[in-house]
Design a protein around this motif. Structure first.
Motif: not given
Length: 508
Positions: A283-286, A308-310, A448-450, A463-469
């Motif tokens: 839920n990118w907007q949130k 980030y749509a699924l 979010v998925c961590n 590939e699954q669009k996880f960004g570094p935190g």
């Protein structure tokens, strides 16, 4: 010995550039900087400078010398130590008294050290009574089967446990996840230890441990996993953390358990491995509204939402929710898959059932963990994946009170167990599994998925669009010296897709 990992936020390009810049300076430090330059490097991290100075007899000058003795990984680990949670674990002076590896002890980098216990003891040598506390405080063993005492632990953690550096987010553990995390098969009531204010009887500090069979390469340790060190904010100056750590150590030792694993988002002497957190917006907007995810430069919110749509449905054939009848098959697959890694837990069938299977018969317990298996045409389980729920409170936000986060847990696939491993086939399969796990995360209303850079996660994170935190998770061993284990990131804290990670132990 506690999990001091913290709620972690996404990273914008500006922060990434800052880390790149710092990493270049660190590389120069290893190659040999002048004292003045090293002092400047210490200035980048006041927390590390203070700790190095406090653990040295010669103050600032010795701190410079100590930093020069650190290798690049130690220095980069130290840079992650800044922030409000640093003080909670005590100074390096305390850890200098404990059986843990010290910074600068590496010796010859081309000659591995002999792995094994640092200090040998027997149960007879262990004190039978706890150390005295300050006046006005007393020890208390918490009974988590008692709803009232469980609520006390819940209230302490939700009011005073780890926050991010900007005090925007705080872990929000439910009572269900606390029971799941602290009451696995073989749990011990005595290992749920608290401190109360004598007059009010209010719980003001807590620490917990659970038993774990921990494999370090070819040796299996009968160990404990220590977690949930929490101290009331008003008591942070009382130096209770070292007292709690000594007490949980004593209680474990009385049971013949002399080694432990613990994790933290801060630097301590001395990590056996360091993984990095990665985040996949659902839920990118949130996430944007609460300040978790930035809006990249030259982008617009609608572009990020589209990115980030699924899908609405998973795609793998034979995919279904795990059932009790699957426990033996999943345990067999997981055991063989974890054998690939240098460090992992050993799970029996009861533990697999506890950690991976939600008990639907107990309607009072909210669901904490989700596990899905893949069956082939012969009804054989060839794959599984799991994730668990851990919310974070959003502090002082006018619209949102929480962020609902899914944490990728354990997974395994037969495709990763061939000899030799077909890395391309493994990468394709893991991406398919994780892609479907994200679909379920969407269905269950996660924001979010961590995931960490452990196991084979490097094959799918980008590939699954996880960004570094922003966050790192450092793995520590108590009373056990071991050679370093790859954490899935390189010396510049970037994803190491070629080497991947030797860590097969996830943390809650």
């Amino acid at each position: 010995m506690a999990d001091e990992s913290k709620p972690v936020k996404g990273k914008g390009k500006e922060k990434e550039k800052e880390k790149e810049k710092a990493a270049k300076k660190l590389q120069k430090a290893v190659e040999g900087l002048s004292d003045e330059q090293v002092t400047q490097l210490l200035d980048l991290n006041p927390a590390l400078a203070t700790e190095l100075a406090s653990s040295s007899d010669g103050g600032a000058d010795s701190a410079v010398d100590a930093l020069k003795r650190l290798n690049l990984l130690d220095i980069m680990t130290g840079l992650a130590a800044s922030g409000k949670n640093v003080k909670d674990m005590g100074a390096y002076k305390f850890w200098a008294t404990q059986p843990v590896p010290k910074f600068g002890e590496e010796g010859d980098p081309n000659k591995p050290i002999e792995e094994g216990p640092i200090k040998l003891q027997t149960v007879d040598e262990i004190a039978k009574e706890p150390a005295p506390l300050l006046d006005g405080f007393e020890w208390s063993t918490l009974d988590l089967t008692d709803d009232g005492e469980l609520k006390e632990v819940w209230e302490l953690l939700n009011g005073h446990y780890v926050e991010d550096d900007e005090a925007m987010f705080r872990f929000n553990y439910s009572t269900s996840i606390l029971k799941w995390a602290m009451m696995p098969p073989g749990w011990k009531k005595e290992w749920h230890r608290g401190v109360r204010a004598s007059q009010s009887r209010k719980l003001v500090a807590f620490i917990a441990a659970i038993p774990v069979e921990l494999r370090i390469r070819d040796k299996i340790l009968h160990a404990s996993e220590v977690n949930f060190l929490c101290i009331h904010k008003k008591l942070r100056s009382k130096r209770l953390a070292p007292v709690l750590i000594k007490e949980i150590t004593r209680l474990c030792n009385l049971e013949g358990v002399f080694q432990a694993i613990y994790t933290g988002g801060i630097v301590l002497p001395k990590p056996i491995s360091t993984c990095r957190y990665y985040h996949r917006a659902i839920n990118w907007q949130k996430l944007y509204d609460v300040g978790f995810s930035p809006l990249p430069a030259n982008s617009k919110p609608q572009f990020q939402i589209r990115k980030y749509a699924l899908p609405d449905r998973p795609s793998l054939r034979g995919l279904r929710e795990m059932q009790k009848k699957d426990v033996a098959s999943v345990q067999d697959l997981l055991t063989r898959y974890l054998a690939k890694y240098d460090m992992a837990a050993e799970f029996d069938k009861h533990e697999v059932e506890h950690w991976l299977l939600h008990n639907k018969k107990n309607a009072l317990e909210e669901q904490v963990v989700w596990t899905y298996v893949v069956e082939d045409e012969h009804k054989k389980i060839t794959d599984f994946f799991s994730f668990y729920c851990l919310e974070s409170s959003v502090i002082n936000h006018p619209k949102h009170s929480n962020v609902r986060a899914a944490y990728l847990f354990y997974y395994a696939t037969e495709i990763g167990l061939t000899t030799p491993v077909d890395k391309d086939a493994l990468k394709s399969r893991i991406n398919a599994l994780v892609a479907d796990s994200l679909v379920f995360c969407k269905q269950y209303k996660f924001d979010v998925c961590n995931a960490l850079s452990l196991m084979d996660n490097g094959l799918f994170l980008e590939e699954q669009k996880f960004g570094p935190g922003d966050g790192q998770l450092h793995y520590y061993l108590f009373n056990y010296r071991a050679n370093p284990i790859a954490g899935g990131v390189d010396k510049r804290n970037q994803l190491d897709i070629e080497a991947l990670s030797g860590i097969g132990k996830t943390q809650i």
